[in-house]
Design a protein around this motif. Structure first.
Motif, mmCIF file in Angstrom:
data_model
loop_
_atom_site.group_PDB
_atom_site.id
_atom_site.type_symbol
_atom_site.label_atom_id
_atom_site.label_comp_id
_atom_site.label_asym_id
_atom_site.label_seq_id
_atom_site.Cartn_x
_atom_site.Cartn_y
_atom_site.Cartn_z
ATOM 1 N N GLY A 202 8.312 59.230 22.863
ATOM 2 C CA GLY A 202 9.556 58.573 22.478
ATOM 3 C C GLY A 202 10.799 59.282 22.965
ATOM 4 O O GLY A 202 11.904 58.987 22.530
ATOM 5 N N ARG A 203 10.622 60.208 23.878
ATOM 6 C CA ARG A 203 11.755 60.941 24.422
ATOM 7 C C ARG A 203 11.320 61.565 25.741
ATOM 8 O O ARG A 203 10.134 61.678 26.019
ATOM 9 C CB ARG A 203 12.211 62.050 23.472
ATOM 10 C CG ARG A 203 11.166 63.134 23.264
ATOM 11 C CD ARG A 203 11.541 64.096 22.162
ATOM 12 N NE ARG A 203 10.618 65.219 22.088
ATOM 13 C CZ ARG A 203 9.428 65.182 21.515
ATOM 14 N NH1 ARG A 203 8.986 64.061 20.957
ATOM 15 N NH2 ARG A 203 8.655 66.265 21.487
ATOM 16 N N ASP A 204 12.285 61.953 26.533
ATOM 17 C CA ASP A 204 11.972 62.645 27.782
ATOM 18 C C ASP A 204 11.675 64.109 27.487
ATOM 19 O O ASP A 204 12.390 64.762 26.727
ATOM 20 C CB ASP A 204 13.145 62.550 28.763
ATOM 21 C CG ASP A 204 13.338 61.134 29.279
ATOM 22 O OD1 ASP A 204 12.339 60.405 29.368
ATOM 23 O OD2 ASP A 204 14.491 60.756 29.562
ATOM 24 N N LEU A 205 10.612 64.615 28.096
ATOM 25 C CA LEU A 205 10.330 66.045 28.023
ATOM 26 C C LEU A 205 10.800 66.668 29.328
ATOM 27 O O LEU A 205 10.150 66.540 30.366
ATOM 28 C CB LEU A 205 8.831 66.295 27.837
ATOM 29 C CG LEU A 205 8.256 66.063 26.440
ATOM 30 C CD1 LEU A 205 6.766 66.424 26.428
ATOM 31 C CD2 LEU A 205 8.978 66.877 25.393
ATOM 32 N N GLU A 206 11.977 67.300 29.285
ATOM 33 C CA GLU A 206 12.506 67.891 30.509
ATOM 34 C C GLU A 206 11.601 69.004 31.019
ATOM 35 O O GLU A 206 11.482 69.238 32.210
ATOM 36 C CB GLU A 206 13.914 68.434 30.244
ATOM 37 C CG GLU A 206 14.919 67.349 29.889
ATOM 38 C CD GLU A 206 16.303 67.919 29.674
ATOM 39 O OE1 GLU A 206 16.480 69.133 29.903
ATOM 40 O OE2 GLU A 206 17.198 67.153 29.287
ATOM 41 N N HIS A 207 10.948 69.695 30.084
ATOM 42 C CA HIS A 207 10.048 70.779 30.456
ATOM 43 C C HIS A 207 8.751 70.613 29.682
ATOM 44 O O HIS A 207 8.768 70.327 28.486
ATOM 45 C CB HIS A 207 10.674 72.139 30.153
ATOM 46 C CG HIS A 207 12.019 72.342 30.774
ATOM 47 N ND1 HIS A 207 12.181 72.603 32.113
ATOM 48 C CD2 HIS A 207 13.256 72.302 30.235
ATOM 49 C CE1 HIS A 207 13.478 72.726 32.382
ATOM 50 N NE2 HIS A 207 14.145 72.549 31.256
ATOM 51 N N ARG A 208 7.626 70.789 30.341
ATOM 52 C CA ARG A 208 6.336 70.736 29.655
ATOM 53 C C ARG A 208 6.156 71.950 28.746
ATOM 54 O O ARG A 208 5.407 71.897 27.777
ATOM 55 C CB ARG A 208 5.193 70.707 30.679
ATOM 56 C CG ARG A 208 5.184 69.495 31.596
ATOM 57 C CD ARG A 208 4.670 68.261 30.896
ATOM 58 N NE ARG A 208 4.587 67.152 31.822
ATOM 59 C CZ ARG A 208 3.506 66.852 32.533
ATOM 60 N NH1 ARG A 208 2.419 67.599 32.410
ATOM 61 N NH2 ARG A 208 3.499 65.831 33.353
ATOM 62 N N TYR A 209 6.841 73.038 29.082
ATOM 63 C CA TYR A 209 6.682 74.287 28.341
ATOM 64 C C TYR A 209 8.056 74.744 27.866
ATOM 65 O O TYR A 209 9.015 74.760 28.639
ATOM 66 C CB TYR A 209 6.033 75.361 29.222
ATOM 67 C CG TYR A 209 4.742 74.879 29.833
ATOM 68 C CD1 TYR A 209 3.559 74.923 29.114
ATOM 69 C CD2 TYR A 209 4.721 74.329 31.111
ATOM 70 C CE1 TYR A 209 2.378 74.442 29.656
ATOM 71 C CE2 TYR A 209 3.550 73.842 31.657
ATOM 72 C CZ TYR A 209 2.377 73.901 30.926
ATOM 73 O OH TYR A 209 1.220 73.418 31.457
ATOM 74 N N PRO A 210 8.165 75.108 26.583
ATOM 75 C CA PRO A 210 9.473 75.527 26.074
ATOM 76 C C PRO A 210 9.934 76.804 26.757
ATOM 77 O O PRO A 210 9.133 77.699 27.044
ATOM 78 C CB PRO A 210 9.210 75.755 24.580
ATOM 79 C CG PRO A 210 7.732 75.963 24.468
ATOM 80 C CD PRO A 210 7.113 75.155 25.562
ATOM 81 N N PRO A 211 11.233 76.918 27.039
ATOM 82 C CA PRO A 211 11.739 78.135 27.679
ATOM 83 C C PRO A 211 11.541 79.334 26.760
ATOM 84 O O PRO A 211 11.641 79.226 25.536
ATOM 85 C CB PRO A 211 13.227 77.825 27.900
ATOM 86 C CG PRO A 211 13.544 76.741 26.915
ATOM 87 C CD PRO A 211 12.292 75.935 26.762
ATOM 88 N N HIS A 212 11.260 80.491 27.367
ATOM 89 C CA HIS A 212 10.975 81.672 26.555
ATOM 90 C C HIS A 212 11.307 82.932 27.322
ATOM 91 O O HIS A 212 10.874 83.096 28.463
ATOM 92 C CB HIS A 212 9.497 81.688 26.142
ATOM 93 C CG HIS A 212 9.146 82.813 25.227
ATOM 94 N ND1 HIS A 212 8.217 83.790 25.546
ATOM 95 C CD2 HIS A 212 9.618 83.135 23.999
ATOM 96 C CE1 HIS A 212 8.121 84.648 24.540
ATOM 97 N NE2 HIS A 212 8.955 84.282 23.601
#
Length: 514
Positions: free
Chosen positions: A243-253
């Protein structure tokens, strides 16, 4: 007008306190491979159970039309008589029976009340040839691997003159080679005119095999996409699922890595079945506080055996080697010892070994460290409830209450319960074996975020995964393993899928910096 073999209209299915499906529509064309995608809990398996009669007519609202005729299935036998056969993610085979017996179980080849074994084995052999399985029909099912068992299930479906084959996560437990063979088989069935509906979280497989895909979200049908269209990409499907765009498959860390927390040296493990066979040989690795380290390897490399043997000798015999915690050598001879030294292991098979599926969330979370909740030998129920509620909130476990039965949760929420259980032990070293197996992309992102939070809290995290992009997107360092040996170690900025695969197929230990 399209030639639809199946139409499901306004399907609504309610369980006590939960509406699993709400006015779902699905049309499947004759002779196509139709994929169904959605996050865990979206209603995919429920919809297929409605179609196949697992949930009989009268237990849901809506209409089903198959081959132009309205269907009201009272059970699985009714749907199978029409040529609709479902293969569940948990295979329904009897391990102590032969392949042939499993293929014709409930559909026996008999004469005058007695099973005709010559006919049974002959027809089984024909079906096995058809699915590309070169096994003797009299072989016991427990003696073949899960990839071959999946083919036995398909042969069983073909014996029932299947016209619409439903496969729920058919490659979830398969290695790459078995998965590729299964997908080729489905293409062959499509060429024969058999219609297939496949539920899968593996978007690369859907892109490779499906003609169309229907997306479910929160129990509703969102849209059906033609996989041949130029604008249909994995990101487009993911957007529909979550229901939304996932700009990144992995959260920045950004890691904050401290001193060494955990190290093993010269770790060797023998098989408990064949004591002369070395499963892990001279392995060594380390993880520092605040660091996420990956362990990559092909099926049979020894990754899980390594992890389980370190975790209180849960696997293997004649184990030797050294374990260090915060620079000090420790003796770990049991699971209790491992927990006592701040080591936790989240198994790859959460349903069989990680959870008590008939117990509630509360009891599963507290199971690994009940002593912390005990008062004079009795568990403080109020404190247990308070602790579990805290984890339900912090981990975003989607359930009405911590008294909900764990087996009723989606795969992603079950994995959060597993992680909660081990976090509750206050372990400093967490070994996570395939932590996102069978979980959709939205839930994966949440699990990755939890892993990052654990590292930020100073925990040392070792992640075992079969998905190289996952390790590359999540880990600070990655070890590779092959045939029981550690064959390489790469920092994140030097690791690529190609370099990892090269090291994963190396048969002897080597210095990855050379």
């Amino acid at each position: 007008m399209t030639d639809d073999i199946l139409r499901m209209r306004e399907i609504t299915k309610t369980f006590p306190g939960v509406r699993a499906l709400q006015d779902v529509n699905l049309s499947v064309r004759r002779g196509e491979i139709h994929a169904i995608c959605g996050e865990n809990g979206a209603g995919k398996s429920t919809l297929m159970k409605v179609l196949s009669g697992v949930y009989p007519h009268g237990s849901y609202e809506g209409e089903i039309a198959f081959d132009g005729q309205e269907c009201r299935f009272a059970g699985i036998r009714d749907s199978e008589q029409r040529g609709i056969v479902i293969i569940h993610q948990e295979l329904a085979l009897c391990p102590q029976l032969s392949i042939a017996e499993n293929i014709f179980l409930g559909n026996e080849r008999s004469r005058r009340g007695l099973i005709d074994w010559n006919r049974t084995n002959h027809q089984a052999r024909t079906l096995l040839d058809r699915v590309g399985l070169p096994e003797n029909p009299v072989t016991t099912v427990s003696d073949i691997g899960v990839g071959k068992q999946q083919l036995v299930e398909i042969a069983k479906a073909l014996s029932k003159e299947v016209r619409l084959l439903i496969l729920d996560e058919p490659t979830a437990a398969l290695n790459d080679e078995d998965s590729a063979h299964l997908l080729d088989l489905l293409r062959g069935l499509r060429a024969e005119g058999i219609t297939c509906v496949i539920i899968s979280h593996k978007l690369n497989e859907i892109a490779a095999i499906a003609d169309r895909v229907t997306i479910l979200r929160d129990g509703r049908s969102i849209e059906t996409l033609d996989m041949g269209a130029d604008d249909v990409t994995e990101d487009r499907i993911i957007s529909g699922m979550v229901g939304r765009d996932l700009e990144h498959r992995y959260p920045p860390h950004e890691p904050s890595i401290g001193e060494e927390a955990f190290r093993i040296e010269d770790w060797t493990v023998h098989s408990p079945v064949q004591r002369d066979r070395v499963v892990v040989s001279g392995a060594g690795l380390s993880v520092r506080h605040g660091e996420i380290v990956g362990l990559a390897g092909l099926m049979g490399a020894g990754r899980t055996e390594l992890a389980m043997s370190v975790f209180g000798r849960s696997y293997g015999v004649d184990i030797s080697g050294r374990v260090y915690r915060d620079g000090r050598q420790v003796e770990i001879k049991s699971v209790r010892d491992a927990i006592g030294h701040g080591i936790a292991y989240a198994t790859e098979d959460r349903k069989r070994y990680g959870l008590n599926l008939i117990e509630d969330i509360k009891r599963n979370i507290s199971a690994a460290d009940l002593g912390r909740l005990a008062r004079r030998g009795w568990v403080d129920d109020n404190e247990e409830y308070r602790v579990a509620e805290g984890f339900r909130h912090d981990m975003n476990i989607k359930a009405p209450s911590v008294l909900s039965v764990t087996g009723k949760l989606s795969g992603g929420n079950q994995q959060k319960v597993v992680l909660s259980k081990w976090i509750f032990t206050d372990a400093d070293v967490l070994i996570l074996d395939e932590p996102t197996r069978g979980i959709d992309v939205g839930a994966k992102y949440e699990i990755y975020s939890i892993i990052n939070r654990l590292a930020d809290a100073g925990k040392a995290v070792l992640v075992i995964s079969s998905e190289l992009p996952e390790l590359l997107g999540l880990c600070d360092r990655i070890y590779t393993m092959s045939a029981g040996h550690i064959t390489g170690e790469l920092p994140r900025h030097e690791a690529t899928q190609e370099r990892l695969m090269t090291l994963m197929t190396t048969l002897t230990s080597k210095d990855p910096t050379r």
